[in-house]
Design an enzyme around this catalytic site. Structure first.
Site, short mmCIF file in Angstrom:
data_model
loop_
_atom_site.label_atom_id
_atom_site.label_comp_id
_atom_site.label_asym_id
_atom_site.label_seq_id
_atom_site.Cartn_x
_atom_site.Cartn_y
_atom_site.Cartn_z
N GLU A 115 0.81 -1.13 0.11
CA GLU A 115 0.04 0.07 -0.02
C GLU A 115 0.77 1.44 -0.14
OE1 GLU A 115 -0.14 -2.49 2.03
OE2 GLU A 115 -2.03 -2.68 3.01
N ASP A 148 24.27 -39.51 -3.15
CA ASP A 148 24.17 -38.41 -4.30
C ASP A 148 25.48 -37.32 -3.69
OD1 ASP A 148 22.30 -40.05 -4.67
OD2 ASP A 148 20.80 -38.50 -4.61
N GLU A 173 13.44 -33.12 -0.10
CA GLU A 173 13.91 -33.84 -1.29
C GLU A 173 14.42 -35.03 -1.07
OE1 GLU A 173 15.67 -30.56 -4.22
OE2 GLU A 173 15.64 -32.46 -5.11
N HIS A 189 10.97 -39.43 3.20
CA HIS A 189 9.56 -39.00 2.75
C HIS A 189 8.46 -39.74 3.86
CE1 HIS A 189 10.75 -36.41 -0.24
NE2 HIS A 189 10.72 -37.23 -1.32
#
Ligand SMILES: Nc1c(/N=C/[C@@H](O)[C@H](O)[C@H](O)COP(=O)(O)O)[nH]c(=O)[nH]c1=O
Ligand SMILES: [Zn+2]
Length: 363
Positions: free
Chosen positions: A53, A201, A292, A298
């Protein structure tokens, strides 16, 4: 002459300029209209900077007097880092304020509206409310629960494998799909993986986009502190890394890991309780968390009922193999009556892949 909806749609579009930048604040857009002419517009771009605003009223200048202001979230009425917008609108002498949705923050809810009405300003509420609530679903979740909005992401082959039986997973989805994942990372306060993913990984978990993008805090769930000391998340110094450990991990072992970018968070229980983790992350002002993987992590988020959105990518590949891991490992649900039910909100093609976004059914 445009309708209230059209002006509010404009304000919603402008609000999106702040996505991924305003945490822990919401994104907000404002449009000032005088005699059918847009005379000012603004978006909240960063916490601590002027609200939408303020930008819009400044741009309107003299024309703001007697104007109508469209704003996607109820104007604030408390002294935060900037003076209250409700007071600014009153001092400016606007005639009418159209608001899409009220602020869930108990400090603010309804107070801004009451102030405006008391000053004789006409207030209209609820124009494009659905869209405005959707736009700030992360902020509203955080305000309501003081825990991060959790998005769980995985990428799998058509037959639901996230790696081959020998652990290979580069790459399952395309460059385009992986770039889409980096866009999610760039708008999240933190990204989380399990230590098995770090060991398998050695991910960097940073944002690599052509247009750049802020790196989220990297969080590794590592109960027994098994993260390799030479892992990217420890060594590369490109982003903050928090390693969450259980209470059995000794002090001097933790010291070996801590450096200017790496801190150890011990939850005080031998095993990591997801709900407790989210409470602690909320206290550390993590409002959005991108999980991830891997499959065990998970499952623990799902079992804890701690998932607010699922983003799944499917590649037109078949990996097969009984031993090849699937996106959700761990214990899972033994009975169909207990499975996690969702509703699919989005299905789209990304290059050769498919992306599905789903949200849990509030059972
Ligand atoms: N194997 C794949 C993924 N793999 C996801 C994680 O297992 C990886 O460790 C993580 O994304 C690597 O992060 P980085 O080092 O920052 O690139 N995720 C995807 O979307 N597609 C894949 O094909
Ligand atoms: Zn404000």
């Amino acid at each position: 002459m445009r309708s209230d909806e059209q002006y509010m749609r404009m304000a919603l579009e402008i609000a999106k300029a702040g996505i991924g930048q305003t945490s822990p604040n919401p994104v907000v857009g404002a449009v000032v209209v005088k005699d059918g002419e847009v005379v000012g517009l603004g978006a909240h771009l960063k916490a601590g900077e002027p609200h939408a605003e303020v930008h819009a009223i400044r741009m309107a200048g003299e024309k703001a007097k007697g104007a109508t202001v469209y704003v996607t979230l109820e104007p604030c009425s408390h002294y935060g880092k900037t003076p209250p917008c409700a007071d600014l609108l009153i001092e400016t002498g606007v005639r009418r304020v159209v608001i899409a949705t009220t602020d869930p923050n108990p400090l603010v809810a309804g107070k801004g509206i009451a102030k405006l009405q008391k000053a004789g300003i006409e207030v209209q509420l609820g124009v494009m409310k659905e869209e405005a609530d959707e736009l700030n679903r992360v902020f509203f979740h955080y305000i309501a629960t003081k825990t991060p909005f959790v998005t769980l992401k995985y990428a799998s082959s058509l037959d639901g494998k996230i790696a081959t039986s020998t652990g290979e997973s580069k790459w399952i989805t395309s460059e385009a799909a992986r770039e889409d994942v980096h866009r999610y990372r760039a708008v999240h306060d933190a990204i989380l993986v399990g230590v098995n993913t770090v060991i398998a990984d050695n991910p960097s978990l940073t944002v690599r986009l052509p247009e750049g993008g802020k790196n989220p805090i990297r969080i590794v769930l590592d109960t027994h502190l098994r993260t390799p000391l030479d892992a990217n998340v420890i060594r590369d110094g490109t982003a903050e890394t928090w390693i969450v450990v259980g209470s059995e991990v000794s002090g001097e072992k933790k010291k070996r890991y801590e450096n200017e970018k790496v801190q150890i968070i011990s939850l005080g229980t031998p095993y990591i309780d997801i709900k407790e983790l989210l409470r602690v992350l909320g206290e550390k002002r993590v409002t959005s968390l991108f999980v991830e993987g891997g499959s065990h992590v998970h499952d623990s988020f799902i079992q804890a009922g701690a998932v607010n959105e699922i983003v799944a990518y499917f590649a037109p590949k078949i990996i097969g193999g009984k031993q090849a891991p699937t996106p959700i490992g761990g214990v899972g649900f033994a009975n169909m009556a207990d499975v996690m039910e969702l509703q699919i909100r989005q299905v789209e093609r990304i290059g050769p892949d498919i992306k599905i976004v789903a949200i849990p059914n509030n059972k």
